[in-house]
Motif scaffolding. Structure first.
Motif, PDB file in Angstrom:
ATOM      1  N   ASN A 125      46.586   3.834  73.432  1.00 27.25           N
ATOM      2  CA  ASN A 125      47.032   5.118  74.333  1.00 27.25           C
ATOM      3  C   ASN A 125      45.516   5.067  75.139  1.00 27.25           C
ATOM      4  O   ASN A 125      45.561   5.522  76.068  1.00 27.25           O
ATOM      5  CB  ASN A 125      47.027   6.086  73.489  1.00 27.25           C
ATOM      6  CG  ASN A 125      48.654   6.069  73.016  1.00 27.25           C
ATOM      7  OD1 ASN A 125      49.607   5.558  73.576  1.00 27.25           O
ATOM      8  ND2 ASN A 125      48.589   6.761  71.772  1.00 27.25           N
ATOM      9  N   ILE A 126      44.433   4.892  74.646  1.00 30.47           N
ATOM     10  CA  ILE A 126      43.087   5.388  75.278  1.00 30.47           C
ATOM     11  C   ILE A 126      42.145   4.191  75.026  1.00 30.47           C
ATOM     12  O   ILE A 126      40.961   4.320  75.525  1.00 30.47           O
ATOM     13  CB  ILE A 126      42.701   6.480  74.639  1.00 30.47           C
ATOM     14  CG1 ILE A 126      42.327   6.309  72.919  1.00 30.47           C
ATOM     15  CG2 ILE A 126      43.088   7.942  74.733  1.00 30.47           C
ATOM     16  CD1 ILE A 126      41.499   7.578  72.508  1.00 30.47           C
ATOM     17  N   ILE A 127      42.467   3.185  74.526  1.00 33.10           N
ATOM     18  CA  ILE A 127      41.446   1.791  74.442  1.00 33.10           C
ATOM     19  C   ILE A 127      41.955   0.794  75.261  1.00 33.10           C
ATOM     20  O   ILE A 127      42.915   0.479  75.029  1.00 33.10           O
ATOM     21  CB  ILE A 127      41.551   1.225  72.745  1.00 33.10           C
ATOM     22  CG1 ILE A 127      40.803   2.453  71.914  1.00 33.10           C
ATOM     23  CG2 ILE A 127      40.535   0.067  72.766  1.00 33.10           C
ATOM     24  CD1 ILE A 127      41.123   1.899  70.212  1.00 33.10           C
ATOM     25  N   GLY A 128      40.834   0.128  75.948  1.00 30.06           N
ATOM     26  CA  GLY A 128      41.069  -0.899  76.769  1.00 30.06           C
ATOM     27  C   GLY A 128      40.340  -2.154  76.320  1.00 30.06           C
ATOM     28  O   GLY A 128      39.483  -2.040  75.468  1.00 30.06           O
ATOM     29  N   PHE A 129      40.363  -3.174  77.044  1.00 34.15           N
ATOM     30  CA  PHE A 129      39.907  -4.445  76.497  1.00 34.15           C
ATOM     31  C   PHE A 129      39.486  -5.156  77.886  1.00 34.15           C
ATOM     32  O   PHE A 129      40.241  -5.318  78.941  1.00 34.15           O
ATOM     33  CB  PHE A 129      40.902  -5.381  75.975  1.00 34.15           C
ATOM     34  CG  PHE A 129      41.388  -4.806  74.457  1.00 34.15           C
ATOM     35  CD1 PHE A 129      40.640  -4.792  73.396  1.00 34.15           C
ATOM     36  CD2 PHE A 129      42.748  -4.104  74.305  1.00 34.15           C
ATOM     37  CE1 PHE A 129      41.102  -4.466  71.997  1.00 34.15           C
ATOM     38  CE2 PHE A 129      43.180  -3.515  73.500  1.00 34.15           C
ATOM     39  CZ  PHE A 129      42.430  -3.597  72.012  1.00 34.15           C
TER      40      PHE A 129
ATOM     41  N   PRO B 240      41.722 -16.680  82.160  1.00 35.19           N
ATOM     42  CA  PRO B 240      41.155 -15.532  83.262  1.00 35.19           C
ATOM     43  C   PRO B 240      40.206 -14.322  82.755  1.00 35.19           C
ATOM     44  O   PRO B 240      40.729 -14.138  81.592  1.00 35.19           O
ATOM     45  CB  PRO B 240      42.342 -15.479  84.278  1.00 35.19           C
ATOM     46  CG  PRO B 240      43.430 -15.610  83.597  1.00 35.19           C
ATOM     47  CD  PRO B 240      43.412 -16.282  82.516  1.00 35.19           C
ATOM     48  N   SER B 241      39.387 -14.178  83.563  1.00 32.13           N
ATOM     49  CA  SER B 241      38.736 -12.768  83.252  1.00 32.13           C
ATOM     50  C   SER B 241      39.645 -11.669  83.646  1.00 32.13           C
ATOM     51  O   SER B 241      40.027 -11.720  84.842  1.00 32.13           O
ATOM     52  CB  SER B 241      37.446 -12.797  83.558  1.00 32.13           C
ATOM     53  OG  SER B 241      36.662 -13.883  83.189  1.00 32.13           O
ATOM     54  N   PHE B 242      39.846 -10.588  83.025  1.00 32.72           N
ATOM     55  CA  PHE B 242      40.574  -9.572  83.361  1.00 32.72           C
ATOM     56  C   PHE B 242      40.227  -8.468  82.404  1.00 32.72           C
ATOM     57  O   PHE B 242      40.076  -8.506  81.158  1.00 32.72           O
ATOM     58  CB  PHE B 242      42.034  -9.716  83.753  1.00 32.72           C
ATOM     59  CG  PHE B 242      42.813  -9.980  82.338  1.00 32.72           C
ATOM     60  CD1 PHE B 242      43.576  -8.853  81.796  1.00 32.72           C
ATOM     61  CD2 PHE B 242      42.609 -11.282  81.733  1.00 32.72           C
ATOM     62  CE1 PHE B 242      44.193  -9.338  80.486  1.00 32.72           C
ATOM     63  CE2 PHE B 242      43.481 -11.276  80.518  1.00 32.72           C
ATOM     64  CZ  PHE B 242      44.278 -10.460  79.851  1.00 32.72           C
ATOM     65  N   TYR B 243      40.455  -7.114  83.161  1.00 32.46           N
ATOM     66  CA  TYR B 243      40.574  -5.720  82.121  1.00 32.46           C
ATOM     67  C   TYR B 243      41.921  -5.518  81.678  1.00 32.46           C
ATOM     68  O   TYR B 243      42.921  -5.466  82.794  1.00 32.46           O
ATOM     69  CB  TYR B 243      40.015  -4.613  82.897  1.00 32.46           C
ATOM     70  CG  TYR B 243      40.024  -3.357  82.351  1.00 32.46           C
ATOM     71  CD1 TYR B 243      39.146  -3.193  81.099  1.00 32.46           C
ATOM     72  CD2 TYR B 243      40.753  -2.392  82.575  1.00 32.46           C
ATOM     73  CE1 TYR B 243      38.974  -2.011  80.444  1.00 32.46           C
ATOM     74  CE2 TYR B 243      40.773  -1.054  82.002  1.00 32.46           C
ATOM     75  CZ  TYR B 243      39.705  -1.250  80.664  1.00 32.46           C
ATOM     76  OH  TYR B 243      39.978   0.198  80.147  1.00 32.46           O
ATOM     77  N   HIS B 244      42.163  -5.178  80.529  1.00 31.23           N
ATOM     78  CA  HIS B 244      43.373  -4.835  79.976  1.00 31.23           C
ATOM     79  C   HIS B 244      43.363  -3.263  79.621  1.00 31.23           C
ATOM     80  O   HIS B 244      42.962  -2.889  78.431  1.00 31.23           O
ATOM     81  CB  HIS B 244      43.666  -5.494  78.682  1.00 31.23           C
ATOM     82  CG  HIS B 244      45.212  -5.768  78.361  1.00 31.23           C
ATOM     83  ND1 HIS B 244      45.386  -6.475  77.283  1.00 31.23           N
ATOM     84  CD2 HIS B 244      46.071  -5.402  79.141  1.00 31.23           C
ATOM     85  CE1 HIS B 244      46.715  -6.482  77.306  1.00 31.23           C
ATOM     86  NE2 HIS B 244      47.267  -6.122  78.361  1.00 31.23           N
TER      87      HIS B 244
END
Length: 259
Positions: free
Chosen positions: A132-136, A160-164
């Motif tokens: 819910n509040i944690i990204g990668f 690939p590089s990306f934000y999750h």
């Protein structure tokens, strides 16, 4: 009282009448008796003086050591306490990686003899973040993807590089290639048999450096690995996945439970 008796003269003690001849009794007035205590033992006095002088210093030293120990214990336990608070408050979970589609080129199954192939795999990956509040944040540097068949690595590539972001689903494609892969005769015959039965087992392995983020805070970089065991009907451009099992785990990290 007789005429010769002195008024201040004390009568003789009764016990003095029974003393043997030659015995003298000396009487000293009570106000002239002075009692002195025996001198103290010098060794005992020295020990008492040393203990009295050193006790405050010893107490201060003990208090200082206790404070230092408490501070070090707090420093050691602080990360564990923080992780525990984040774990119970945020309820962290590992992201999920699955393979949605698979396209294969470079195999000539009309050949009956061992050959050298240059396979190409196009893998469509679906990444889901259930938090819910944690990204990668994933980094392409040092990431890898490999495709294996019966413990034989056929090709490899990278992610690939990306934000999750939280509660986010990301779908991306990655191309894998192998160069001059020499297939043995038993392996080639086994592969042709699996192709004929429309049941070809494939293993896809992922490895990627990742950092977890919570608001403006980010964790150190750790490695996440995933393995998908697939079964496809054939190795072709229109391969169809008939079954799959994917698992994700972390390397050298204890924050998230296994998935």
């Amino acid at each position: 009282m007789g005429d010769g008796d002195h008024p201040n003269k004390a009568p003789p003690a009764a016990s003095a009448m029974n003393l043997p001849p030659g015995t003298y009794i000396i009487r000293v007035p009570n106000d002239q008796i002075i009692c002195h205590p025996p001198p103290p033992n010098p060794n005992i006095q020295k020990r008492r003086t040393f203990a009295a002088a050193s006790h405050p210093r010893h107490a201060r030293r003990c208090c200082t050591c206790l404070r230092c120990f408490s501070f070090l214990l707090f420093l050691l336990l602080s990360p564990l306490i923080a992780v525990g608070v984040v774990y119970f408050v945020c309820d962290p979970n590992l992201p999920k990686f699955t393979v949605d589609r698979l396209s294969v080129d470079g195999f000539a199954f009309n050949s009956t003899s061992p050959l050298t192939v240059n396979p190409e795999f196009h893998v469509t990956v679906r990444a889901e973040n259930p938090n819910n509040i944690i990204g990668f944040s994933y980094s392409a540097k040092r990431s890898f993807v490999t495709v294996s068949l019966e413990s034989n690595t056929l090709c490899r590539g990278s992610l690939p590089s990306f934000y999750h972001g939280p509660r986010n689903v990301t779908v991306f494609k990655t191309a894998l290639s192998g160069y001059e892969i020499r297939l043995s005769e038993p392996f080639w015959k086994s592969l042709m048999g699996l192709q004929g039965r429309k049941s070809v087992p494939i293993t896809v392995d992922f490895g990627v450096p990742v950092r977890a983020g919570l608001g403006g805070m980010k964790s150190w970089t750790f490695e996440m690995k995933a393995r998908c065991g697939l079964t496809v009907d054939k190795l072709g451009v229109d391969s169809r996945i008939t079954s799959k099992i994917c698992r994700v785990h972390l390397v050298n990290f204890f924050f998230f439970p296994p998935s």
